[in-house]
Write a protein that holds these residues in place. Structure first.
Motif, PDB file in Angstrom:
ATOM      1  N   LEU A  87       0.829  -1.208   0.000  1.00 29.99           N
ATOM      2  CA  LEU A  87       0.000   0.000   0.000  1.00 29.99           C
ATOM      3  C   LEU A  87       0.866   1.263   0.000  1.00 29.99           C
ATOM      4  O   LEU A  87       0.473   2.293  -0.565  1.00 29.99           O
ATOM      5  CB  LEU A  87      -0.942   0.001   1.209  1.00 29.99           C
ATOM      6  CG  LEU A  87      -2.059  -1.047   1.181  1.00 29.99           C
ATOM      7  CD1 LEU A  87      -2.814  -1.076   2.512  1.00 29.99           C
ATOM      8  CD2 LEU A  87      -3.046  -0.771   0.040  1.00 29.99           C
ATOM      9  N   ASP A  88       2.038   1.154   0.630  1.00 29.12           N
ATOM     10  CA  ASP A  88       2.954   2.287   0.693  1.00 29.12           C
ATOM     11  C   ASP A  88       3.307   2.819  -0.690  1.00 29.12           C
ATOM     12  O   ASP A  88       3.484   4.027  -0.882  1.00 29.12           O
ATOM     13  CB  ASP A  88       4.246   1.858   1.416  1.00 29.12           C
ATOM     14  CG  ASP A  88       4.424   2.661   2.694  1.00 29.12           C
ATOM     15  OD1 ASP A  88       3.651   3.614   2.899  1.00 29.12           O
ATOM     16  OD2 ASP A  88       5.342   2.328   3.476  1.00 29.12           O
ATOM     17  N   GLN A  89       3.374   1.911  -1.650  1.00 28.93           N
ATOM     18  CA  GLN A  89       3.723   2.346  -3.009  1.00 28.93           C
ATOM     19  C   GLN A  89       2.641   3.233  -3.614  1.00 28.93           C
ATOM     20  O   GLN A  89       2.879   3.919  -4.588  1.00 28.93           O
ATOM     21  CB  GLN A  89       3.868   1.146  -3.953  1.00 28.93           C
ATOM     22  CG  GLN A  89       4.770   0.036  -3.479  1.00 28.93           C
ATOM     23  CD  GLN A  89       4.554  -1.198  -4.363  1.00 28.93           C
ATOM     24  OE1 GLN A  89       4.823  -1.157  -5.559  1.00 28.93           O
ATOM     25  NE2 GLN A  89       4.042  -2.266  -3.776  1.00 28.93           N
ATOM     26  N   TYR A  90       1.423   3.119  -3.052  1.00 28.54           N
ATOM     27  CA  TYR A  90       0.302   3.841  -3.666  1.00 28.54           C
ATOM     28  C   TYR A  90      -0.253   4.928  -2.750  1.00 28.54           C
ATOM     29  O   TYR A  90      -1.426   5.282  -2.842  1.00 28.54           O
ATOM     30  CB  TYR A  90      -0.811   2.853  -4.025  1.00 28.54           C
ATOM     31  CG  TYR A  90      -0.353   1.785  -4.981  1.00 28.54           C
ATOM     32  CD1 TYR A  90      -0.174   2.070  -6.335  1.00 28.54           C
ATOM     33  CD2 TYR A  90      -0.058   0.506  -4.525  1.00 28.54           C
ATOM     34  CE1 TYR A  90       0.274   1.095  -7.223  1.00 28.54           C
ATOM     35  CE2 TYR A  90       0.383  -0.475  -5.396  1.00 28.54           C
ATOM     36  CZ  TYR A  90       0.550  -0.179  -6.739  1.00 28.54           C
ATOM     37  OH  TYR A  90       0.993  -1.133  -7.608  1.00 28.54           O
ATOM     38  N   ARG A  91       0.599   5.443  -1.887  1.00 25.96           N
ATOM     39  CA  ARG A  91       0.144   6.447  -0.922  1.00 25.96           C
ATOM     40  C   ARG A  91      -0.633   7.579  -1.585  1.00 25.96           C
ATOM     41  O   ARG A  91      -1.639   8.062  -1.065  1.00 25.96           O
ATOM     42  CB  ARG A  91       1.338   7.064  -0.172  1.00 25.96           C
ATOM     43  CG  ARG A  91       2.048   6.112   0.747  1.00 25.96           C
ATOM     44  CD  ARG A  91       3.000   6.875   1.644  1.00 25.96           C
ATOM     45  NE  ARG A  91       2.307   7.433   2.791  1.00 25.96           N
ATOM     46  CZ  ARG A  91       2.141   6.772   3.938  1.00 25.96           C
ATOM     47  NH1 ARG A  91       2.628   5.573   4.086  1.00 25.96           N
ATOM     48  NH2 ARG A  91       1.481   7.314   4.915  1.00 25.96           N
ATOM     49  N   ASP A  92      -0.159   8.010  -2.757  1.00 23.78           N
ATOM     50  CA  ASP A  92      -0.786   9.150  -3.430  1.00 23.78           C
ATOM     51  C   ASP A  92      -2.232   8.849  -3.824  1.00 23.78           C
ATOM     52  O   ASP A  92      -3.058   9.761  -3.923  1.00 23.78           O
ATOM     53  CB  ASP A  92       0.006   9.531  -4.691  1.00 23.78           C
ATOM     54  CG  ASP A  92       1.372  10.079  -4.311  1.00 23.78           C
ATOM     55  OD1 ASP A  92       1.568  10.357  -3.109  1.00 23.78           O
ATOM     56  OD2 ASP A  92       2.232  10.200  -5.208  1.00 23.78           O
ATOM     57  N   ALA A  93      -2.496   7.586  -4.079  1.00 21.87           N
ATOM     58  CA  ALA A  93      -3.841   7.228  -4.551  1.00 21.87           C
ATOM     59  C   ALA A  93      -4.811   6.998  -3.389  1.00 21.87           C
ATOM     60  O   ALA A  93      -6.025   7.061  -3.574  1.00 21.87           O
ATOM     61  CB  ALA A  93      -3.764   5.966  -5.409  1.00 21.87           C
ATOM     62  N   LEU A  94      -4.291   6.778  -2.201  1.00 19.23           N
ATOM     63  CA  LEU A  94      -5.178   6.435  -1.069  1.00 19.23           C
ATOM     64  C   LEU A  94      -5.958   7.645  -0.566  1.00 19.23           C
ATOM     65  O   LEU A  94      -5.464   8.771  -0.602  1.00 19.23           O
ATOM     66  CB  LEU A  94      -4.342   5.857   0.081  1.00 19.23           C
ATOM     67  CG  LEU A  94      -3.672   4.502  -0.188  1.00 19.23           C
ATOM     68  CD1 LEU A  94      -2.879   4.048   1.041  1.00 19.23           C
ATOM     69  CD2 LEU A  94      -4.691   3.434  -0.578  1.00 19.23           C
ATOM     70  N   ASP A  95      -7.163   7.401  -0.120  1.00 15.58           N
ATOM     71  CA  ASP A  95      -7.944   8.504   0.456  1.00 15.58           C
ATOM     72  C   ASP A  95      -7.524   8.713   1.918  1.00 15.58           C
ATOM     73  O   ASP A  95      -6.730   7.942   2.463  1.00 15.58           O
ATOM     74  CB  ASP A  95      -9.462   8.254   0.320  1.00 15.58           C
ATOM     75  CG  ASP A  95      -9.905   6.941   0.972  1.00 15.58           C
ATOM     76  OD1 ASP A  95      -9.180   6.440   1.867  1.00 15.58           O
ATOM     77  OD2 ASP A  95     -10.961   6.412   0.587  1.00 15.58           O
ATOM     78  N   GLU A  96      -8.112   9.739   2.511  1.00 15.75           N
ATOM     79  CA  GLU A  96      -7.682  10.147   3.859  1.00 15.75           C
ATOM     80  C   GLU A  96      -7.875   9.022   4.884  1.00 15.75           C
ATOM     81  O   GLU A  96      -6.992   8.718   5.676  1.00 15.75           O
ATOM     82  CB  GLU A  96      -8.518  11.364   4.259  1.00 15.75           C
ATOM     83  CG  GLU A  96      -7.928  12.211   5.352  1.00 15.75           C
ATOM     84  CD  GLU A  96      -8.918  13.303   5.730  1.00 15.75           C
ATOM     85  OE1 GLU A  96      -9.227  13.424   6.930  1.00 15.75           O
ATOM     86  OE2 GLU A  96      -9.395  14.012   4.808  1.00 15.75           O
TER      87      GLU A  96
END
Ligand code: ATP
Ligand code: MG
Length: 438
Positions: free
Chosen positions: A199-208
């Motif tokens: 999930l760390d790789q997609y931090r930018d895509a994650l919501d708050e």
């Protein structure tokens, strides 16, 4: 007497109509026209559960808030956003129960029920402050089941087959079973590391919400309902690949049992459930017929919870079903359920009206189980008869002054079952017993 303060009102002040009182948003009355369907559903479940050796437990609707925080988990939708919590007048921190498992475990520990296996069920309202919509309410109703003291996959299988039998009894055909295993705590520790790395790789895509959960309780990210995260979550590592040998053997045995019972299963590695206490088996019964609110029954194993809440280590498994959603899918109409009286007693004339309630009592005394609605409040024969017809009763009993003087009462079929008959009062119950098959 309370002393009233007089306030001088300008004579011409318009009278304000009193504000209409309404039920709290998302909380609904169940009106008489609907209650027969509720009773039917609850009756089906009660009979079936008794057939599997479950006994009812009734818990309070209000518990210490700490009970839910400690069991459901701090970083869950329920505890973070949905609980009705308040401080009572004595300063205690209380919450309306959002679900039944925590209370049931608390009760089982408190009353020493855990010395031997227990099969328990409960029914009643739950409270969650969610956005009200079809299938999602702020007060809703569940029937829940909890088993304590049994650790093998056999009880998991029995619970799932019990639910299948219930759907059959309710006439529900388009439900499917989703199944997953959350493994044992050590399995989840290993999985958690890899999930966080992913999930760390997609931090930018994650919501708050998901970012916060990534830091506090990463498995919860899989539970996100945000459609934008669907793809990302679907491609995440699968917990099933991390099961240790014991959890794997448990899961495989359950799957074999379900296959042996001819039950089609959809393994869903993203099914983590919205509560923290689950381990190993988790399952949901889902329908496509209710839009987004498709889960009608959900549960799983929670072997660590009893100990976590201060009891001796006790394996456990349970599930809860949402009654509003089940009723939305099934249930005969109120008209199909036997909600109407058998008899409607009409009385016209002074003597007859005075005797009506007593005649009705006599019939009830002699015909236990009869459903008799006695007209009260007078009115013309015509208007009473209309009510008798509208009640759905099978027969009207007509009591008039003249008939009464002759010791007679008329029995008039309302649903085309034969001709009107004059019956001696002394013989009335026997006559009706034959007609109604009582
Ligand atoms: P959902 O994903 O729909 O929010 P949930 O996982 O929060 O459900 P559980 O806590 O597992 O639900 O509760 C078991 C069942 O209770 C659900 O499958 C559903 O049928 C019902 N249920 C849960 N929340 C509500 C609600 N707010 N209104 C009506 N029914 C509900
Ligand atoms: Mg929910």
């Amino acid at each position: 007497m309370v002393e009233q303060t007089r306030v001088a009102m300008p004579a011409q002040a318009p009278a304000k109509p009193p504000a209409q009182l309404k039920a709290v948003r998302g909380m609904h009355d169940i009106l008489p026209a609907d209650s027969a369907r509720w009773q039917w559903l609850e009756g089906c479940a009660r009979d079936l559960l008794a057939g599997y050796g479950y006994r009812e437990i009734r818990m309070p609707l209000v518990e210490q808030t700490g009970l839910f925080r400690r069991s459901i988990g701090e970083v869950t939708d329920i505890v973070e956003k949905e609980m009705y919590s308040f401080e009572d007048r004595g300063g205690d921190h209380l919450s309306l129960r959002p679900e039944g498992t925590a209370s049931c475990v608390r009760a089982a520990i408190e009353h020493g029920l855990l010395g031997q296996p227990q099969r328990l069920w409960y029914a009643g309202p739950m409270f969650r402050r969610e956005r009200p919509q079809r299938g999602r309410y702020r007060q809703f109703h569940q029937i829940g089941v909890e088993v304590f003291g049994l650790s093998g996959p056999d009880i998991d299988l029995e619970q799932i087959l019990l639910t299948r039998r219930l759907w059959e009894a309710l006439g529900l055909t388009d439900l499917h079973l989703e199944l997953n295993s959350l493994g044992d705590p050590a399995d989840r520790v290993r999985y958690r590391e890899d999930l966080v790395a992913y999930l760390d790789q997609y931090r930018d895509a994650l919501d708050e919400d998901s970012l916060r959960r990534l830091a506090t309780n990463p498995l919860r990210v899989l539970d996100s309902k945000n459609p934008l995260l669907r793809e990302l979550i679907d491609a995440a590592p699968s917990l099933l690949d991390y099961l240790g040998s014991e959890a794997r053997a448990h899961f495989d045995a359950l799957c074999r049992g379900l296959e042996g019972a001819g039950l089609e299963v959809r393994i869903n590695p993203r099914l983590v459930r919205g509560l923290d206490y689950y381990n190993r088996t988790v399952f949901e019964w889902v329908t496509d017929a209710l839009g987004a609110q498709g889960a009608v029954c959900a549960g799983g194993r929670y072997d660590g919870l009893v100990e976590q809440l201060g009891g001796r280590a006790t394996p456990a498994i349970g599930f809860a079903m949402g009654l509003e959603r089940l009723l939305d899918l099934s249930a005969p109409s109120a008209a199909d359920l036997k909600d109407a009286p058998d008899l409607y007693l009409v009385a016209v004339g002074e003597q007859a009206e005075a005797r009506a309630v007593l005649v009705a009592e006599q019939v009830r005394e002699q015909l236990p189980g009869v459903r008799l609605l006695c007209h009260c409040g007078g009115g013309s024969f015509k208007s009473q008869f209309k009510k008798a017809d509208r009640s759905g009763a099978h027969f009207a009993l007509v009591l008039g002054d003249e008939e009464l003087a002759g010791g007679q009462v008329s029995v008039k079929p309302l649903r085309g079952e034969g001709a009107q008959e004059s019956v001696a009062l002394a013989d009335l119950s026997r006559n009706l017993a034959g007609k109604l098959g009582l």
